[in-house]
Design a protein around this motif. Structure first.
Motif, mmCIF file in Angstrom:
data_model
loop_
_atom_site.group_PDB
_atom_site.id
_atom_site.type_symbol
_atom_site.label_atom_id
_atom_site.label_comp_id
_atom_site.label_asym_id
_atom_site.label_seq_id
_atom_site.Cartn_x
_atom_site.Cartn_y
_atom_site.Cartn_z
ATOM 1 N N MET A 1 0.831 -1.176 0.000
ATOM 2 C CA MET A 1 0.000 0.000 0.000
ATOM 3 C C MET A 1 0.885 1.253 0.000
ATOM 4 N N GLU A 2 0.542 2.219 -0.849
ATOM 5 C CA GLU A 2 1.331 3.441 -0.955
ATOM 6 C C GLU A 2 1.017 4.393 0.195
ATOM 7 N N SER A 3 2.047 5.067 0.677
ATOM 8 C CA SER A 3 1.832 6.062 1.726
ATOM 9 C C SER A 3 1.215 7.316 1.102
ATOM 10 N N ASN A 4 0.632 8.157 1.943
ATOM 11 C CA ASN A 4 0.060 9.413 1.451
ATOM 12 C C ASN A 4 1.128 10.269 0.780
ATOM 13 N N LYS A 5 2.320 10.277 1.335
ATOM 14 C CA LYS A 5 3.436 11.019 0.746
ATOM 15 C C LYS A 5 3.755 10.498 -0.654
ATOM 16 N N GLU A 6 3.832 9.187 -0.812
ATOM 17 C CA GLU A 6 4.112 8.593 -2.126
ATOM 18 C C GLU A 6 3.021 8.957 -3.132
ATOM 19 N N ILE A 7 1.775 8.953 -2.698
ATOM 20 C CA ILE A 7 0.657 9.282 -3.586
ATOM 21 C C ILE A 7 0.779 10.720 -4.072
ATOM 22 N N VAL A 8 1.017 11.643 -3.166
ATOM 23 C CA VAL A 8 1.123 13.058 -3.546
ATOM 24 C C VAL A 8 2.307 13.284 -4.477
ATOM 25 N N GLY A 68 -0.415 12.222 9.105
ATOM 26 C CA GLY A 68 -1.793 11.761 8.986
ATOM 27 C C GLY A 68 -2.261 11.836 7.543
ATOM 28 N N ASP A 69 -3.414 12.480 7.331
ATOM 29 C CA ASP A 69 -3.955 12.552 5.975
ATOM 30 C C ASP A 69 -3.507 13.800 5.210
ATOM 31 N N LEU A 70 -2.588 14.584 5.800
ATOM 32 C CA LEU A 70 -2.105 15.800 5.140
ATOM 33 C C LEU A 70 -0.671 15.641 4.658
ATOM 34 N N VAL A 71 -0.422 16.151 3.441
ATOM 35 C CA VAL A 71 0.919 16.155 2.862
ATOM 36 C C VAL A 71 1.172 17.554 2.318
ATOM 37 N N MET A 72 2.312 18.144 2.703
ATOM 38 C CA MET A 72 2.688 19.474 2.214
ATOM 39 C C MET A 72 3.975 19.361 1.418
ATOM 40 N N VAL A 73 3.983 20.029 0.262
ATOM 41 C CA VAL A 73 5.144 19.983 -0.618
ATOM 42 C C VAL A 73 5.574 21.406 -0.939
ATOM 43 N N HIS A 74 6.836 21.705 -0.661
ATOM 44 C CA HIS A 74 7.431 22.992 -1.016
ATOM 45 C C HIS A 74 8.006 22.815 -2.418
ATOM 46 N N GLY A 75 7.478 23.557 -3.381
ATOM 47 C CA GLY A 75 7.895 23.376 -4.763
ATOM 48 C C GLY A 75 8.141 24.680 -5.479
ATOM 49 N N ARG A 76 8.663 24.563 -6.685
ATOM 50 C CA ARG A 76 8.988 25.734 -7.508
ATOM 51 C C ARG A 76 8.434 25.515 -8.906
ATOM 52 N N TYR A 77 7.588 26.462 -9.344
ATOM 53 C CA TYR A 77 7.001 26.441 -10.679
ATOM 54 C C TYR A 77 7.672 27.526 -11.520
ATOM 55 N N VAL A 78 8.220 27.150 -12.645
ATOM 56 C CA VAL A 78 8.807 28.122 -13.570
ATOM 57 C C VAL A 78 8.003 28.048 -14.859
ATOM 58 N N GLY A 79 7.487 29.206 -15.290
ATOM 59 C CA GLY A 79 6.692 29.250 -16.511
ATOM 60 C C GLY A 79 5.198 29.294 -16.267
ATOM 61 N N TRP A 80 4.775 29.246 -15.015
ATOM 62 C CA TRP A 80 3.338 29.352 -14.695
ATOM 63 C C TRP A 80 2.910 30.806 -14.826
ATOM 64 N N GLY A 81 3.778 31.706 -14.390
ATOM 65 C CA GLY A 81 3.535 33.142 -14.488
ATOM 66 C C GLY A 81 4.762 33.808 -15.061
ATOM 67 N N PRO A 82 4.800 35.129 -15.051
ATOM 68 C CA PRO A 82 5.944 35.831 -15.634
ATOM 69 C C PRO A 82 7.243 35.610 -14.862
ATOM 70 N N LYS A 83 7.150 35.316 -13.563
ATOM 71 C CA LYS A 83 8.322 35.045 -12.735
ATOM 72 C C LYS A 83 8.151 33.665 -12.100
#
Length: 124
Positions: A1-8, A68-83
């Motif tokens: 069974m996959e963990s919530n972290k693996e799923i996200v 628990g049932d919450l997973v938080m990911v700190h990420g970086r999107y390039v190209g979604w907006g002007p910066k």
């Protein structure tokens, strides 16, 4: 069974790196609740979004915190907006499915322009 972290992580990689719409059927609840103001509720909204992502959009995963049932990911999107945008995406996962999502995004400030001299984002 996959963990919530693996799923996200599979959801984020599938949607924003691989552009694989099949992650929606595998990992999203049909009753998915979205708190981003520009995306509708329901898994269909994500399935519709993925093919419209710009070719030059890139996504990097940083820190991941799961409790628990919450997973938080700190990420970086390039190209979604002007910066580049640094974000914290918060997912609620139940029964192996993403049931809810929130995000907080801000334009990235280069490390040289921050008071501390530290970057806002560091890859994992």
């Amino acid at each position: 069974m996959e963990s919530n972290k693996e799923i996200v992580l599979k959801v984020l990689k599938g949607a924003f790196i691989e552009r694989d719409v099949s992650v929606v059927e595998r990992y999203f609840s049909p009753d998915y609740v979205q708190h981003n103001p520009v995306i509708r509720n329901g898994s269909g909204a994500i399935a519709t979004l993925i093919p419209t992502l710009k070719k030059d959009l890139s996504y990097e995963i940083g820190m991941v915190v799961a409790e628990g049932d919450l997973v938080m990911v700190h990420g970086r999107y390039v190209g979604w907006g002007p910066k580049p945008l640094v974000a914290v995406d918060i997912f609620k996962v139940r029964g192996g499915r993403v049931v809810e999502h929130w995000d907080v995004m801000q334009e990235e400030v280069p490390a040289a322009a921050t008071a501390s001299g530290n970057p806002m984002f560091s890859p994992a």
